[in-house]
Design a protein around this motif. Sequence first.
Motif, PDB file in Angstrom:
ATOM      1  N   VAL A  75       0.864  -1.180   0.000  1.00 48.02           N
ATOM      2  CA  VAL A  75       0.000   0.000   0.000  1.00 48.02           C
ATOM      3  C   VAL A  75       0.897   1.225   0.000  1.00 48.02           C
ATOM      4  N   LEU A  76       0.826   2.024  -1.038  1.00 50.62           N
ATOM      5  CA  LEU A  76       1.578   3.270  -1.071  1.00 50.62           C
ATOM      6  C   LEU A  76       0.837   4.284  -0.207  1.00 50.62           C
ATOM      7  N   LEU A  77       1.519   4.787   0.814  1.00 55.53           N
ATOM      8  CA  LEU A  77       0.904   5.668   1.812  1.00 55.53           C
ATOM      9  C   LEU A  77       1.597   7.022   1.717  1.00 55.53           C
ATOM     10  N   THR A  78       0.930   7.978   1.099  1.00 55.36           N
ATOM     11  CA  THR A  78       1.597   9.229   0.759  1.00 55.36           C
ATOM     12  C   THR A  78       0.850  10.450   1.281  1.00 55.36           C
ATOM     13  N   ASN A  79       1.605  11.458   1.667  1.00 57.04           N
ATOM     14  CA  ASN A  79       1.016  12.731   2.080  1.00 57.04           C
ATOM     15  C   ASN A  79       0.761  13.653   0.896  1.00 57.04           C
ATOM     16  N   ALA A  80       0.782  13.129  -0.313  1.00 57.78           N
ATOM     17  CA  ALA A  80       0.453  13.937  -1.487  1.00 57.78           C
ATOM     18  C   ALA A  80      -0.948  14.525  -1.316  1.00 57.78           C
ATOM     19  N   PRO A  81      -1.112  15.819  -1.574  1.00 58.81           N
ATOM     20  CA  PRO A  81      -2.415  16.455  -1.369  1.00 58.81           C
ATOM     21  C   PRO A  81      -3.344  16.289  -2.566  1.00 58.81           C
ATOM     22  N   ARG A  82      -3.347  15.095  -3.151  1.00 57.47           N
ATOM     23  CA  ARG A  82      -4.163  14.808  -4.331  1.00 57.47           C
ATOM     24  C   ARG A  82      -4.839  13.457  -4.154  1.00 57.47           C
ATOM     25  N   HIS A  83      -5.902  13.205  -4.926  1.00 59.23           N
ATOM     26  CA  HIS A  83      -6.551  11.897  -4.829  1.00 59.23           C
ATOM     27  C   HIS A  83      -5.695  10.843  -5.518  1.00 59.23           C
ATOM     28  N   ARG A  84      -6.020   9.582  -5.258  1.00 56.85           N
ATOM     29  CA  ARG A  84      -5.103   8.519  -5.686  1.00 56.85           C
ATOM     30  C   ARG A  84      -4.985   8.408  -7.204  1.00 56.85           C
ATOM     31  N   LYS A  85      -6.052   8.741  -7.954  1.00 61.33           N
ATOM     32  CA  LYS A  85      -5.943   8.679  -9.408  1.00 61.33           C
ATOM     33  C   LYS A  85      -4.921   9.689  -9.921  1.00 61.33           C
ATOM     34  N   ALA A  86      -4.884  10.866  -9.306  1.00 62.13           N
ATOM     35  CA  ALA A  86      -3.886  11.863  -9.688  1.00 62.13           C
ATOM     36  C   ALA A  86      -2.481  11.387  -9.346  1.00 62.13           C
ATOM     37  N   VAL A  87      -2.330  10.710  -8.196  1.00 59.64           N
ATOM     38  CA  VAL A  87      -1.023  10.175  -7.806  1.00 59.64           C
ATOM     39  C   VAL A  87      -0.613   9.055  -8.758  1.00 59.64           C
ATOM     40  N   ALA A  98      -3.135   5.036  -0.725  1.00 61.82           N
ATOM     41  CA  ALA A  98      -3.914   5.856   0.203  1.00 61.82           C
ATOM     42  C   ALA A  98      -3.204   7.197   0.319  1.00 61.82           C
ATOM     43  N   THR A  99      -3.916   8.282   0.067  1.00 59.88           N
ATOM     44  CA  THR A  99      -3.299   9.599   0.068  1.00 59.88           C
ATOM     45  C   THR A  99      -3.889  10.499   1.139  1.00 59.88           C
ATOM     46  N   SER A 100      -3.050  11.412   1.610  1.00 60.37           N
ATOM     47  CA  SER A 100      -3.534  12.450   2.509  1.00 60.37           C
ATOM     48  C   SER A 100      -4.609  13.274   1.809  1.00 60.37           C
ATOM     49  N   GLY A 101      -4.426  13.462   0.503  1.00 61.51           N
ATOM     50  CA  GLY A 101      -5.413  14.215  -0.257  1.00 61.51           C
ATOM     51  C   GLY A 101      -6.783  13.588  -0.205  1.00 61.51           C
ATOM     52  N   ASP A 102      -6.858  12.261  -0.342  1.00 59.86           N
ATOM     53  CA  ASP A 102      -8.154  11.577  -0.278  1.00 59.86           C
ATOM     54  C   ASP A 102      -8.801  11.744   1.090  1.00 59.86           C
ATOM     55  N   ALA A 103      -8.005  11.556   2.156  1.00 58.40           N
ATOM     56  CA  ALA A 103      -8.547  11.692   3.507  1.00 58.40           C
ATOM     57  C   ALA A 103      -9.027  13.125   3.757  1.00 58.40           C
ATOM     58  N   ALA A 104      -8.258  14.108   3.282  1.00 58.97           N
ATOM     59  CA  ALA A 104      -8.636  15.510   3.467  1.00 58.97           C
ATOM     60  C   ALA A 104      -9.821  15.890   2.589  1.00 58.97           C
ATOM     61  N   ARG A 105      -9.883  15.323   1.384  1.00 59.15           N
ATOM     62  CA  ARG A 105     -11.008  15.621   0.493  1.00 59.15           C
ATOM     63  C   ARG A 105     -12.331  15.144   1.105  1.00 59.15           C
ATOM     64  N   MET A 106     -12.318  13.979   1.718  1.00 53.09           N
ATOM     65  CA  MET A 106     -13.537  13.495   2.361  1.00 53.09           C
ATOM     66  C   MET A 106     -14.002  14.467   3.431  1.00 53.09           C
ATOM     67  N   ALA A 107     -13.050  14.994   4.200  1.00 55.71           N
ATOM     68  CA  ALA A 107     -13.406  15.949   5.245  1.00 55.71           C
ATOM     69  C   ALA A 107     -13.942  17.244   4.638  1.00 55.71           C
ATOM     70  N   MET A 108     -13.295  17.729   3.577  1.00 53.42           N
ATOM     71  CA  MET A 108     -13.748  18.974   2.951  1.00 53.42           C
ATOM     72  C   MET A 108     -15.170  18.834   2.416  1.00 53.42           C
ATOM     73  N   PHE A 109     -15.432  17.730   1.714  1.00 55.34           N
ATOM     74  CA  PHE A 109     -16.752  17.546   1.121  1.00 55.34           C
ATOM     75  C   PHE A 109     -17.823  17.207   2.158  1.00 55.34           C
ATOM     76  N   ARG A 110     -17.402  16.968   3.390  1.00 60.15           N
ATOM     77  CA  ARG A 110     -18.353  16.823   4.493  1.00 60.15           C
ATOM     78  C   ARG A 110     -18.524  18.133   5.257  1.00 60.15           C
ATOM     79  N   GLY A 111     -17.864  19.194   4.780  1.00 61.90           N
ATOM     80  CA  GLY A 111     -18.068  20.516   5.351  1.00 61.90           C
ATOM     81  C   GLY A 111     -17.147  20.891   6.483  1.00 61.90           C
ATOM     82  N   ALA A 112     -15.963  20.267   6.583  1.00 65.45           N
ATOM     83  CA  ALA A 112     -15.062  20.513   7.713  1.00 65.45           C
ATOM     84  C   ALA A 112     -14.638  21.973   7.836  1.00 65.45           C
ATOM     85  N   VAL A 113     -14.538  22.681   6.711  1.00 65.78           N
ATOM     86  CA  VAL A 113     -14.150  24.102   6.758  1.00 65.78           C
ATOM     87  C   VAL A 113     -15.182  24.966   6.031  1.00 65.78           C
ATOM     88  N   GLY A 114     -16.408  24.497   5.973  1.00 65.03           N
ATOM     89  CA  GLY A 114     -17.472  25.276   5.359  1.00 65.03           C
ATOM     90  C   GLY A 114     -17.620  25.004   3.868  1.00 65.03           C
TER      91      GLY A 114
END
Length: 289
Positions: free
Chosen positions: A51-63, A81-97
């Motif tokens: 499993v490639l585990l990266t802090n890249a701020p992009r979704h896995r298809k972009a990586v 698994a990317t940091s971008g994917d984990a952060a994107r889920m939070a953003m689209f759930r309204g974490a920062v409005g």
Amino acid sequence: MTQIIDRLDEVSARYRALFVDLWGCVHNGREPFPEAVAALQHYKAGGGVVVLLTNAPRHRKAVEGQLDRIGVPTDCWDTIATSGDAARMAMFRGAVGQRVFFMGTDEDESFFDPIRIVQNPVAIERVPLDQAEGIVCTGPFDAHADPADLRPQLLYAKNKGLKLLCANPDIVVDRGETREWCGGAVAQLYTEMGGESLYFGKPHPPIYDLARQRLAQIAEVPDYQILCIGDGIATDIRGALGEDLDSLFITGGLAAQETNTARDPDPAALNAFLSREMASPTYAMGFLR
């Protein structure tokens, strides 16, 4: 005591899966490391899951696209698994409005691509800072400029009470021979200024939860049979320790100078560095091979 090893296959038979950092371990942002690729291919050939585990701020298809352009072959990994994917889920759930100010470069525009795994995602709107409900940071506008240059904007955001969603907790990364600032440097500065930063990549739990989910789609592997590999003592190794996972510290990346790594780390320098960092990886080696 951290054990210095010469090759991954000295210990890999103990593990059914690897969580492997990308930048600094498998490639340098420009080209793959042949010995690292060969080591992962050998591990996979023996039945292991990578499993490639990266802090890249992009979704896995972009990586995946980036890996293809760099020349990392697909037969040395199974999933990403990317940091971008984990952060994107939070953003689209309204974490920062809903109305967000984007701090980053054109390279990371894919962060705002539509998402399918979140039900009823928030309709994100990118706006100027003075209209924003929160900040989405994939990195500084200029990776070579001092993050302190962003103080005026961050101070304005802090005074407005805006949360900053950090899509990449790395502080720096080495692109070839050039060191660049990452999103983590901006988030760290914002926190020091009194702002609130939200993290989703290594060493924080959300990305490990995502990695386990991606791994479970391939095989059920208990934690004691997972080995984390990376060159970031504050991200890869601290994250593994926080998840109670074994770890292999690649000393020839970000900490090459501090550990006096040529092919392998100098044992005295390595021990001094780990003592200062208050970290105890299971294993260490100069470069993944």
